[in-house]
Design an enzyme around this catalytic site. Structure first.
Site, PDB file in Angstrom:
ATOM      1  N   LEU A  55      -3.850  12.433   2.727  1.00  0.00           N
ATOM      2  CA  LEU A  55      -4.759  12.114   1.608  1.00  0.00           C
ATOM      3  C   LEU A  55      -4.649  10.842   2.295  1.00  0.00           C
ATOM      4  O   LEU A  55      -3.858   9.801   2.017  1.00  0.00           O
ATOM      5  CB  LEU A  55      -4.658  12.723   0.361  1.00  0.00           C
ATOM      6  CG  LEU A  55      -4.494  14.322   0.152  1.00  0.00           C
ATOM      7  CD1 LEU A  55      -3.620  14.392  -0.980  1.00  0.00           C
ATOM      8  CD2 LEU A  55      -5.965  14.974   0.296  1.00  0.00           C
ATOM      9  N   PRO A  56      -6.381  10.466   1.641  1.00  0.00           N
ATOM     10  CA  PRO A  56      -6.599   8.851   2.364  1.00  0.00           C
ATOM     11  C   PRO A  56      -5.412   7.924   1.415  1.00  0.00           C
ATOM     12  O   PRO A  56      -5.244   6.788   2.191  1.00  0.00           O
ATOM     13  CB  PRO A  56      -8.026   9.212   1.962  1.00  0.00           C
ATOM     14  CG  PRO A  56      -8.268  10.032   1.957  1.00  0.00           C
ATOM     15  CD  PRO A  56      -7.441  11.187   1.206  1.00  0.00           C
ATOM     16  N   THR A  64      -0.181   7.670   4.535  1.00  0.00           N
ATOM     17  CA  THR A  64       0.020   6.700   3.991  1.00  0.00           C
ATOM     18  C   THR A  64      -0.264   5.872   2.509  1.00  0.00           C
ATOM     19  O   THR A  64      -1.212   5.022   2.396  1.00  0.00           O
ATOM     20  CB  THR A  64      -0.649   5.397   5.171  1.00  0.00           C
ATOM     21  OG1 THR A  64      -0.674   5.700   6.341  1.00  0.00           O
ATOM     22  CG2 THR A  64       0.227   3.828   5.051  1.00  0.00           C
ATOM     23  N   LYS A 101       6.971   2.426   7.444  1.00  0.00           N
ATOM     24  CA  LYS A 101       5.348   3.227   8.071  1.00  0.00           C
ATOM     25  C   LYS A 101       4.551   1.611   7.342  1.00  0.00           C
ATOM     26  O   LYS A 101       3.754   0.984   8.591  1.00  0.00           O
ATOM     27  CB  LYS A 101       4.818   4.029   7.788  1.00  0.00           C
ATOM     28  CG  LYS A 101       2.650   3.793   7.758  1.00  0.00           C
ATOM     29  CD  LYS A 101       2.947   4.382   9.021  1.00  0.00           C
ATOM     30  CE  LYS A 101       1.199   4.896   9.012  1.00  0.00           C
ATOM     31  NZ  LYS A 101       0.848   4.329   9.868  1.00  0.00           N
ATOM     32  N   LYS A 121      -6.514  -0.882   2.998  1.00  0.00           N
ATOM     33  CA  LYS A 121      -5.476  -0.554   1.906  1.00  0.00           C
ATOM     34  C   LYS A 121      -4.092  -0.199   2.617  1.00  0.00           C
ATOM     35  O   LYS A 121      -3.317  -0.471   1.407  1.00  0.00           O
ATOM     36  CB  LYS A 121      -5.712   1.407   1.549  1.00  0.00           C
ATOM     37  CG  LYS A 121      -4.806   2.479   1.005  1.00  0.00           C
ATOM     38  CD  LYS A 121      -4.941   3.816   1.609  1.00  0.00           C
ATOM     39  CE  LYS A 121      -4.095   3.614   2.875  1.00  0.00           C
ATOM     40  NZ  LYS A 121      -3.571   5.502   3.255  1.00  0.00           N
TER      41      LYS A 121
END
Ligand code: NAD
Length: 293
Positions: A64-65, A94, A168, A237
Site C-alpha cells: 500500500l502507498p 515502504t 529500506k 514520502k
C-alpha cells in the site's frame, strides 16, 4: 494455508501474480475494482474487503502507498484485523520502522508482524527479482520465506520490528541521492554542450556509474518520457520517513534533505502524479536549460 494480498498497484499487482503462481490460490483485495479484476482474470479470488481477507486467510501480504493507509487498512474499523486476525501479516510497503513497531505492539499475541519492504522497481516486481528486506520474528519469516522467494530475494535483517524498513530507508537514501546527483551532473554537462546520450554511455563505463545512470536515464530521462514507474510523491514520502527517523536517531543527513527539496519542487512543477525521474526537469530549469524541450 490460505494466503491473501491487499493492494494490487504497480508493485503489488505483479508481486501478487508471482505469489499466485507459487501458491496456486490467492485471495485479493484493492479499493480499485480494476486492479482486482486484473488479478481475478489471472486466477485469483476477490475477497471483497480487507476484513474478509483477515477473516479467511492465515497469511496476509500488504502493498500500500503510505504508512497512514497501511495503519488504517490493518488496524482500522474495516481493516484486515477487524473481524479476525490472520496468523501472519507481512507488509511489503515502504511504511517506515515506526509503523512496523506500532503494528507489532497492537497485534502482539494475536498476529506475527513482518515488515518486508522491497526494492527493484516494477521491472523487478514482474521478474521476481526484487530485494525484500525483512524485520520481525524469525519463525514467521521462515514460514513465509518460500512465498517471499516466489516474489524476490528475501533477507532477514533481524527480529526487531522495523529492521527491514530501516534497511529500506538506507537503500532509498542512496537511490534518491543517485538520481539527484545524476540530474546535477547531466545538467552541467548539457549546459556546457555535451551530448546527453554520450554522457550516459561514458558514465556507465566510468566511476560515476550508479542506479540512475544505469536504469533511470536510459529508460525515462534521455527519451524524455519520465515514466519510470515510481511516483515522486511516494519517493518524497520515503525520504521524509528517512529524515524523521534519522532526526530521532540524531544522525544528520544533509544529502537526504537536498533530495527531499528536489522532490518537493518536482511535485510543485509537474503535479501530484509526477514520476520521480522528473527531478531532472527541476535541476535543468535551475541550470537555465529548457526542461520541456
Ligand atoms: P500504487 O499507488 O501503484 O499501488 C497502491 C495500490 O494500493 C493501488 O492499487 C491502490 O488502489 C491500493 N490502495 C490504496 N489504498 C488502499 C486501501 N485502503 N485498501 C486497499 N487498497 C488500497 O503504489 P506502488 O508504486 O505499487 O507502491 C506500493 C508500495 O511499494 C509503496 O509503499 C511504495 O513506496 C513501495 N515501492 C514502490 C516501488 C515502485 O517502483 N513503484 C518500488 C519499491 C517500493
Amino acid at each position: 494455508m490460505i494466503v491473501g494480498f491487499l493492494g494490487l498497484g504497480r508493485m503489488g499487482g505483479p508481486m501478487a501474480e508471482n505469489l499466485l503462481a507459487h501458491t496456486g490460490r490467492l485471495l485479493v483485495h484493492d479499493v480499485s475494482e480494476e486492479a482486482v479484476a486484473a488479478l481475478v482474470a489471472k486466477g485469483a479470488e476477490a475477497a471483497c474487503s480487507a476484513a474478509a481477507l483477515g477473516e479467511r486467510c492465515d497469511v496476509v501480504f500488504t502493498s500500500l502507498p503510505t504508512p497512514q493507509i497501511v495503519r488504517e487498512a490493518v488496524l482500522g474499523a474495516d481493516g484486515v484485523t477487524a473481524e479476525a486476525a490472520p496468523r501472519i501479516i507481512c507488509d511489503l510497503s515502504t511504511s517506515g520502522p515506526q509503523l512496523a513497531a506500532e503494528l507489532a505492539e497492537a497485534l502482539a499475541g494475536k498476529t506475527a508482524c513482518l515488515d518486508a519492504p522491497v526494492s527493484g522497481g516494477i521491472a523487478g516486481a514482474k521478474a521476481g527479482t526484487i530485494s525484500i528486506m525483512v524485520g520481525g520474528p524469525e519463525a514467521a519469516f521462515d514460514e513465509v520465506r518460500p512465498m517471499l522467494e516466489a516474489m524476490g530475494k528475501p533477507t532477514h535483517m533481524g527480529e526487531t520490528p522495523g529492521a527491514g524498513q530501516t534497511m529500506k530507508l538506507v537503500n532509498n537514501l542512496l537511490g534518491a541521492v543517485a538520481i539527484g546527483v545524476t540530474a546535477e551532473g547531466m545538467a552541467f554537462g548539457i549546459k556546457q554542450g555535451l551530448d546527453p546520450a554520450k554522457m550516459i554511455d561514458v558514465l556507465n563505463q566510468s566511476t560515476g556509474v550508479n542506479s540512475a545512470t544505469r536504469d533511470k536515464w536510459p529508460r525515462s530521462v534521455l527519451p524524455r518520457t519520465f515514466d519510470f514507474g515510481f511516483a515522486a510523491a511516494l519517493s518524497l514520502k520515503d525520504t521524509k520517513l528517512l529524515l524523521s527517523e534519522a532526526e530521532a536517531a540524531e544522525v544528520p543527513l544533509p544529502l537526504g534533505q537536498i533530495v527531499a527539496d528536489y522532490l518537493q519542487r518536482t511535485l510543485e512543477r509537474e503535479g501530484a502524479d509526477a514520476d520521480f525521474t522528473a527531478i531532472a526537469k527541476v535541476v535543468e530549469e535551475a541550470a537555465g536549460l529548457d526542461p520541456d524541450r
